[in-house]
Design a protein around this motif. Structure first.
Motif, PDB file in Angstrom:
ATOM      1  N   ALA A   1      39.607  36.514  30.194  1.00  0.00           N
ATOM      2  CA  ALA A   1      40.001  37.590  29.283  1.00  0.00           C
ATOM      3  C   ALA A   1      40.688  37.036  28.046  1.00  0.00           C
ATOM      4  O   ALA A   1      40.473  37.512  26.923  1.00  0.00           O
ATOM      5  N   ARG A   2      41.559  36.002  28.255  1.00  0.00           N
ATOM      6  CA  ARG A   2      42.254  35.417  27.099  1.00  0.00           C
ATOM      7  C   ARG A   2      41.245  34.752  26.158  1.00  0.00           C
ATOM      8  O   ARG A   2      41.370  34.848  24.926  1.00  0.00           O
TER       9      ARG A   2
ATOM     10  N   ILE B   1      40.609  45.921  28.800  1.00  0.00           N
ATOM     11  CA  ILE B   1      40.412  44.860  29.794  1.00  0.00           C
ATOM     12  C   ILE B   1      41.299  45.095  31.011  1.00  0.00           C
ATOM     13  O   ILE B   1      40.866  44.931  32.168  1.00  0.00           O
TER      14      ILE B   1
ATOM     15  N   LYS C   1      33.642  36.301  33.012  1.00  0.00           N
ATOM     16  CA  LYS C   1      33.047  36.409  31.681  1.00  0.00           C
ATOM     17  C   LYS C   1      31.898  37.408  31.686  1.00  0.00           C
ATOM     18  O   LYS C   1      31.756  38.213  30.753  1.00  0.00           O
TER      19      LYS C   1
ATOM     20  N   LEU D   1      46.779  38.497  31.777  1.00  0.00           N
ATOM     21  CA  LEU D   1      45.324  38.430  31.636  1.00  0.00           C
ATOM     22  C   LEU D   1      44.831  37.090  32.154  1.00  0.00           C
ATOM     23  O   LEU D   1      45.414  36.031  31.847  1.00  0.00           O
TER      24      LEU D   1
ATOM     25  N   THR E   1      41.582  46.430  22.711  1.00  0.00           N
ATOM     26  CA  THR E   1      40.682  45.719  23.619  1.00  0.00           C
ATOM     27  C   THR E   1      41.432  45.206  24.841  1.00  0.00           C
ATOM     28  O   THR E   1      40.912  45.249  25.969  1.00  0.00           O
ATOM     29  N   ARG E   2      42.658  44.735  24.631  1.00  0.00           N
ATOM     30  CA  ARG E   2      43.470  44.254  25.752  1.00  0.00           C
ATOM     31  C   ARG E   2      43.700  45.368  26.768  1.00  0.00           C
ATOM     32  O   ARG E   2      43.599  45.179  27.985  1.00  0.00           O
TER      33      ARG E   2
ATOM     34  N   GLY F   1      39.127  41.663  34.240  1.00  0.00           N
ATOM     35  CA  GLY F   1      38.629  40.701  33.271  1.00  0.00           C
ATOM     36  C   GLY F   1      38.625  39.278  33.761  1.00  0.00           C
ATOM     37  O   GLY F   1      38.770  38.341  32.970  1.00  0.00           O
ATOM     38  N   ARG F   2      38.426  39.097  35.038  1.00  0.00           N
ATOM     39  CA  ARG F   2      38.447  37.739  35.600  1.00  0.00           C
ATOM     40  C   ARG F   2      37.144  36.981  35.345  1.00  0.00           C
ATOM     41  O   ARG F   2      37.148  35.751  35.330  1.00  0.00           O
TER      42      ARG F   2
ATOM     43  N   TYR G   1      38.160  35.623  25.800  1.00  0.00           N
ATOM     44  CA  TYR G   1      37.415  36.713  25.143  1.00  0.00           C
ATOM     45  C   TYR G   1      38.198  37.245  23.947  1.00  0.00           C
ATOM     46  O   TYR G   1      37.647  37.434  22.857  1.00  0.00           O
TER      47      TYR G   1
ATOM     48  N   LEU H   1      33.200  40.919  31.516  1.00  0.00           N
ATOM     49  CA  LEU H   1      33.704  41.278  30.187  1.00  0.00           C
ATOM     50  C   LEU H   1      32.552  41.586  29.227  1.00  0.00           C
ATOM     51  O   LEU H   1      32.583  42.588  28.505  1.00  0.00           O
TER      52      LEU H   1
END
Length: 328
Positions: free
Chosen positions: A9-10, A39, A49, A5, A35-36, A46-47, A12, A52
């Protein structure tokens, strides 16, 4: 599938983990894993924000979707309080209407024609007549008894509320049995006062308790009999065309006969029709109109309103019980 990720994403997932502090560790892990996976399936991985937040929502907003719904969130504290509340306000409204009728309705005693009714309704019969002689026009304050006792249980709970409910119902029963035309106007609101006492006790026998077919059928029959008796007396003393009285009476009887169907639309229609009959009766009783006897449409409409509202309240209780059970 690529499991790495990006930083956005992390971040988030970390914000979501903190927002899920109301869940247990196992429940939180399940939400984060779900959720992971979402993503990883996003087109951009999920690169960004903005991506996301646009697809999953803000972490705090997403976390609220997994909040447990407690019974208090339904804005009802207990079954008894719920039933008391949905009964109290209509009783209060009907009590105020009765007060207005008692205060402002045109004189009716001389309009009662049949001897059998006249003997029972004579203002010389019953303890109300003696009380009126003793205190005069102050007797009218009796009309405010149901207004007060209908709302007190909303603020007082437990044994005190039950005592007050019973006292109010007993007081109005005594008024109804006091003799004279005035006393009979309080029959519909007295019925609702007793219902406010017993309905919570009967309906809370089980989590999904509601009136059975026998109860509804009995209520329908008794209501139809009351409507028929009031209609017979009303037609006997009505100077206009008979269909003006018979048409609303037939409507009330048909709606009463449909009570056992448990159709909410029918129950609401019975409430509305009862109110309309009461209002129409008041208009017909004016000297400038038909100078009719107000008592008969008042009884037919008031009893229809009372029974219809009790049926609506029973349906609301059953729906509430189903919603509460669905939470667990």
């Amino acid at each position: 599938m690529k499991s790495y990720l990006p930083r956005a994403a992390r971040n988030y997932l970390e914000q979501l983990r903190q927002a899920l502090d109301f869940l247990s560790e196992q429940e939180r892990k399940q939400v984060l894993d779900q959720t992971r996976g979402e993503i990883l399936r996003l087109p951009g991985g999920g690169r960004r924000k903005r991506e996301l937040f646009g697809m999953l929502g803000e972490p705090a907003t997403r976390a609220r979707k997994f909040a447990r719904t407690e019974p208090e969130d339904l804005e009802v504290r207990s079954g008894k309080h719920f039933l008391t509340r949905i009964l109290a306000w209509p009783i209060f409204a009907l009590a105020l209407m009765t007060v207005i009728i008692v205060l402002f309705a045109p004189p009716q005693q001389a309009l009662i024609g049949t001897e059998s009714v006249d003997q029972y309704l004579s203002s010389g019969n019953g303890w109300l007549a003696g009380l009126e002689e003793a205190i005069g026009s102050q007797l009218i304050w009796l009309a405010f008894i149901p207004v007060v006792f209908s709302l007190l249980p909303l603020w007082l709970h437990g044994g005190a509320a039950m005592v007050l409910q019973v006292l109010g119902a007993v007081a109005m029963t005594a008024v109804c049995l006091g003799g004279g035309i005035l006393s009979l106007y309080f029959i519909p609101v007295t019925l609702l006062l007793w219902a406010q006492v017993f309905t919570p006790l009967l309906m809370m026998r089980g989590s999904m308790a509601r009136p059975g077919p026998a109860w509804l059928a009995t209520a329908a029959v008794l209501l139809i009999v009351a409507i028929a008796m009031a209609t017979y007396q009303g037609v006997s003393h009505f100077a206009g065309a008979a269909w003006v009285v018979l048409s609303p009476a037939v409507l009330l009887a048909v709606l009463a006969a449909l009570l056992p169907t448990r159709w909410r639309s029918v129950h609401i229609a019975l409430v509305v029709a009862g109110l309309l009959v009461m209002a129409a009766g008041f208009i017909a009783a004016l000297p400038s109109s038909f100078n009719a006897v107000l008592l008969w449409p008042w009884l037919a409409g008031g009893l229809s309103f009372a029974v219809g509202h009790l049926a609506v309240a029973a349906g609301m209780w059953n729906e509430r019980a189903r919603k509460l059970l669905a939470l667990f």
